[in-house]
Structure formats: structure tokens, C-alpha cells
Design a protein around this motif. Structure first.
Motif, mmCIF file in Angstrom:
data_model
loop_
_atom_site.group_PDB
_atom_site.id
_atom_site.type_symbol
_atom_site.label_atom_id
_atom_site.label_comp_id
_atom_site.label_asym_id
_atom_site.label_seq_id
_atom_site.Cartn_x
_atom_site.Cartn_y
_atom_site.Cartn_z
ATOM 1 N N VAL A 145 17.286 5.424 8.698
ATOM 2 C CA VAL A 145 15.887 5.324 8.292
ATOM 3 C C VAL A 145 15.286 4.011 8.780
ATOM 4 N N TYR A 146 13.960 3.982 8.845
ATOM 5 C CA TYR A 146 13.229 2.850 9.401
ATOM 6 C C TYR A 146 11.922 2.682 8.632
ATOM 7 N N GLY A 147 11.504 1.432 8.476
ATOM 8 C CA GLY A 147 10.211 1.161 7.853
ATOM 9 C C GLY A 147 9.702 -0.202 8.283
ATOM 10 N N GLU A 148 8.392 -0.370 8.312
ATOM 11 C CA GLU A 148 7.813 -1.669 8.645
ATOM 12 C C GLU A 148 6.516 -1.868 7.859
ATOM 13 N N ALA A 149 6.191 -3.132 7.625
ATOM 14 C CA ALA A 149 4.960 -3.464 6.898
ATOM 15 C C ALA A 149 4.479 -4.831 7.340
ATOM 16 N N SER A 150 3.182 -4.967 7.489
ATOM 17 C CA SER A 150 2.588 -6.254 7.845
ATOM 18 C C SER A 150 2.602 -7.192 6.637
ATOM 19 N N LEU A 151 2.652 -8.493 6.921
ATOM 20 C CA LEU A 151 2.622 -9.480 5.849
ATOM 21 C C LEU A 151 1.225 -9.563 5.244
ATOM 22 N N VAL A 152 1.183 -9.711 3.930
ATOM 23 C CA VAL A 152 -0.079 -9.856 3.206
ATOM 24 C C VAL A 152 -0.057 -11.197 2.486
ATOM 25 N N ALA A 153 -1.046 -12.050 2.745
ATOM 26 C CA ALA A 153 -1.097 -13.370 2.116
ATOM 27 C C ALA A 153 -1.300 -13.231 0.610
ATOM 28 N N THR A 154 -0.556 -14.040 -0.155
ATOM 29 C CA THR A 154 -0.652 -13.977 -1.619
ATOM 30 C C THR A 154 -1.115 -15.279 -2.244
ATOM 31 N N ASN A 155 -0.937 -16.420 -1.533
ATOM 32 C CA ASN A 155 -1.331 -17.728 -2.053
ATOM 33 C C ASN A 155 -0.662 -18.031 -3.396
ATOM 34 N N ASP A 156 0.628 -17.650 -3.521
ATOM 35 C CA ASP A 156 1.373 -17.915 -4.752
ATOM 36 C C ASP A 156 1.497 -19.413 -5.003
ATOM 37 N N ASP A 157 1.371 -19.801 -6.245
ATOM 38 C CA ASP A 157 1.537 -21.197 -6.660
ATOM 39 C C ASP A 157 0.600 -22.139 -5.911
ATOM 40 N N GLY A 158 -0.515 -21.606 -5.421
ATOM 41 C CA GLY A 158 -1.478 -22.452 -4.743
ATOM 42 C C GLY A 158 -1.121 -22.798 -3.316
ATOM 43 N N HIS A 159 -0.023 -22.220 -2.791
ATOM 44 C CA HIS A 159 0.378 -22.500 -1.409
ATOM 45 C C HIS A 159 -0.218 -21.440 -0.491
ATOM 46 N N GLY A 160 -0.770 -21.856 0.628
ATOM 47 C CA GLY A 160 -1.408 -20.920 1.539
ATOM 48 C C GLY A 160 -0.469 -20.250 2.510
ATOM 49 N N ASN A 161 0.832 -20.512 2.422
ATOM 50 C CA ASN A 161 1.771 -19.947 3.384
ATOM 51 C C ASN A 161 2.738 -18.976 2.727
ATOM 52 N N THR A 162 2.352 -18.353 1.621
ATOM 53 C CA THR A 162 3.199 -17.365 0.959
ATOM 54 C C THR A 162 2.643 -15.970 1.203
ATOM 55 N N TYR A 163 3.565 -15.021 1.422
ATOM 56 C CA TYR A 163 3.180 -13.663 1.795
ATOM 57 C C TYR A 163 4.067 -12.662 1.066
ATOM 58 N N LYS A 164 3.634 -11.392 1.091
ATOM 59 C CA LYS A 164 4.465 -10.329 0.548
ATOM 60 C C LYS A 164 4.478 -9.158 1.518
ATOM 61 N N ALA A 165 5.504 -8.318 1.383
ATOM 62 C CA ALA A 165 5.609 -7.112 2.207
ATOM 63 C C ALA A 165 6.285 -6.036 1.376
ATOM 64 N N GLU A 166 5.631 -4.890 1.247
ATOM 65 C CA GLU A 166 6.179 -3.748 0.530
ATOM 66 C C GLU A 166 6.443 -2.653 1.560
ATOM 67 N N VAL A 167 7.732 -2.330 1.755
ATOM 68 C CA VAL A 167 8.133 -1.463 2.859
ATOM 69 C C VAL A 167 8.581 -0.100 2.340
ATOM 70 N N SER A 168 8.031 0.957 2.925
ATOM 71 C CA SER A 168 8.503 2.316 2.693
ATOM 72 C C SER A 168 9.280 2.764 3.923
ATOM 73 N N VAL A 169 10.475 3.274 3.708
ATOM 74 C CA VAL A 169 11.318 3.682 4.837
ATOM 75 C C VAL A 169 11.342 5.205 4.948
ATOM 76 N N LYS A 170 11.591 5.685 6.156
ATOM 77 C CA LYS A 170 11.672 7.125 6.407
ATOM 78 C C LYS A 170 12.601 7.357 7.586
ATOM 79 N N PRO A 171 13.134 8.571 7.753
ATOM 80 C CA PRO A 171 14.028 8.852 8.877
ATOM 81 C C PRO A 171 13.367 8.540 10.215
ATOM 82 N N LEU A 172 14.167 7.984 11.122
ATOM 83 C CA LEU A 172 13.648 7.643 12.449
ATOM 84 C C LEU A 172 13.306 8.887 13.259
ATOM 85 N N VAL A 173 13.999 9.989 12.993
ATOM 86 C CA VAL A 173 13.765 11.228 13.729
ATOM 87 C C VAL A 173 13.316 12.299 12.741
ATOM 88 N N SER A 174 12.221 12.984 13.051
ATOM 89 C CA SER A 174 11.712 14.026 12.164
ATOM 90 C C SER A 174 12.650 15.229 12.147
#
Length: 226
Positions: A145-174
């Protein structure tokens, strides 16, 4: 005349100072990134009815990759930066994981699951080339299986360089999973037994859409009395 020379010297000094400041400013590296990562659609067991759920996948092992815009791969570190963080897991993480000191070039997270061992691909294209191996797999409890997600800025703890990624995976071949067959025995059968060695989907390409949905098809559960 002295005043003129002094004025010219001061102008030269100011210009030189500005040039040095610009050079220093241009050489300041972009801040490194911290990423909090989680898997969104993972289960460790099959569903009750034995069919693969459309919304969930079985994951037995997985590896996390951080990818730059050009497809380069990077490793994260632990919170104090003393060693590289674990990015290959044989026990699937259910909690949110954090990776630190990632280069500013990192733009997304990629997850590969069910490969069976840790891999060391050269870049993102090498990961996607795994589809060649996946095409031969038939064990629906352990499909690559394979999954990808772009980084999303979160600004946790007041820092501008924190991000999150929530990845859903699925089979590489249908694949299409056939749960059974329906037979009409209202007429006298011509054969006592039929051995099925090959199947084809009639008009599948005419009715399937790019998004993966089908029209004019229905699914009927097979009972034990059928």
C-alpha cells in the motif's frame, strides 16, 4: 574639500555595510521543520464479512518518507536532534508521531506499507516503481500500500516551522475482489460441474470512471442457500 572627501567616505562605508548585511541575510538558512504525522485509515484485522473494506486497509508494517519538491528523500530526527528518528515500523503506530530537524525543502510525507522489510529507495520515483512488484501480489491481507499527504502548517506552541500530515494509504495497484457467483437453476442444467479458469469484466472500461466509480453495476450478497 575635506568635507567632500569625508562625505564620499561615509557614503562608501554605508554602501559597503549594506552589501554585507544583504549577503548575511541571503545566507541565512530557512528554518528546519518539525512534522506531526498520523495514519488515518488503518486496521490490523480483516472485516467481519471477509471482504476488504473500501475505507480501511490492513497494515502489517510501514515506512515513512519525507519528500522534497524535487523528489529527494530526507530523514527526521528526535526532539533533541541527537539521532535519526525511527521511520520503519513493524508495530503500526496508532498515536501521532513527531519528527524534527527536517530540511525546509520537505513538502510532503509518503508512507509505504506491507513491503515486509525496510527499504532504501533513492527518491520518490523509486518508491512509485514498487508498483511493478505490487502487480504480482495476490494475498489480499498483505497487499503493498501507498499514501502521501502535503504538509499543513500548524504553528504549534507559537513556532512557525511546525507542520502536520494525515496520510491515508491504499493499494498501489487497483484490484477487483469477487465475493462469489449467482447461478440460475430454474432450467435443467446442461452440466454437472463448471471449472472456472478465467474471468472477464464485460464493458468494464465503458462504465468505469477515472475516479474509480462504476455505473450500471450492483452488488448482491450470496446466502448459504444460493
Amino acid at each position: 574639500m575635506k568635507n567632500l572627501f569625508m562625505t564620499l567616505a561615509m557614503v562608501a562605508m554605508v554602501a559597503t555595510s549594506c552589501s554585507k548585511d544583504d549577503a548575511v541575510q541571503n545566507n541565512i538558512a530557512a528554518p528546519q521543520k518539525s512534522v506531526k504525522f498520523s495514519l488515518e485509515n488503518v486496521i490490523n484485522t480483516r472485516s467481519v464479512d471477509g471482504m476488504i473494506s473500501a475505507a480501511k486497509v490492513t497494515l502489517n508494517d510501514c515506512q515513512v518518507f519525507f519528500v522534497g519538491a524535487d523528489g529527494s528523500l530526507y530523514n527526521g530526527k528526535n526532539s533533541d536532534g541527537t539521532e535519526e528518528a525511527t521511520q520503519y515500523f513493524t508495530t503500526i503506530p496508532t498515536e501521532t508521531l513527531a519528527f524534527h530537524f527536517l530540511p525546509a525543502e520537505v513538502e510532503k510525507v509518503v508512507v509505504v506499507g506491507n513491503y515486509g522489510s525496510e527499504i532504501d529507495p533513492a527518491n520518490l520515483n523509486a518508491i512509485k516503481a514498487l508498483a511493478t512488484e505490487a502487480s504480482a501480489q495476490q494475498n489480499d491481507e498483505n497487499l503493498l500500500v501507498y499514501g502521501e499527504a502535503s504538509l499543513v502548517a500548524t504553528n504549534d506552541d507559537g513556532h512557525g516551522n511546525t507542520y502536520k500530515a494525515e496520510v491515508s494509504v491504499k493499494p498501489l495497484v487497483s484490484r477487483i475482489e469477487i465475493g462469489g457467483f449467482v447461478c440460475d437453476f430454474s432450467d435443467t442444467p446442461l452440466y454437472d460441474q463448471v471449472d472456472v479458469t478465467m474471468m472477464a469484466l464485460n464493458n468494464y472500461y465503458n462504465d468505469a470512471t477515472i475516479g474509480g466509480t462504476l455505473s450500471n453495476y450492483s452488488s448482491t450478497a450470496i446466502s448459504t442457500s444460493s
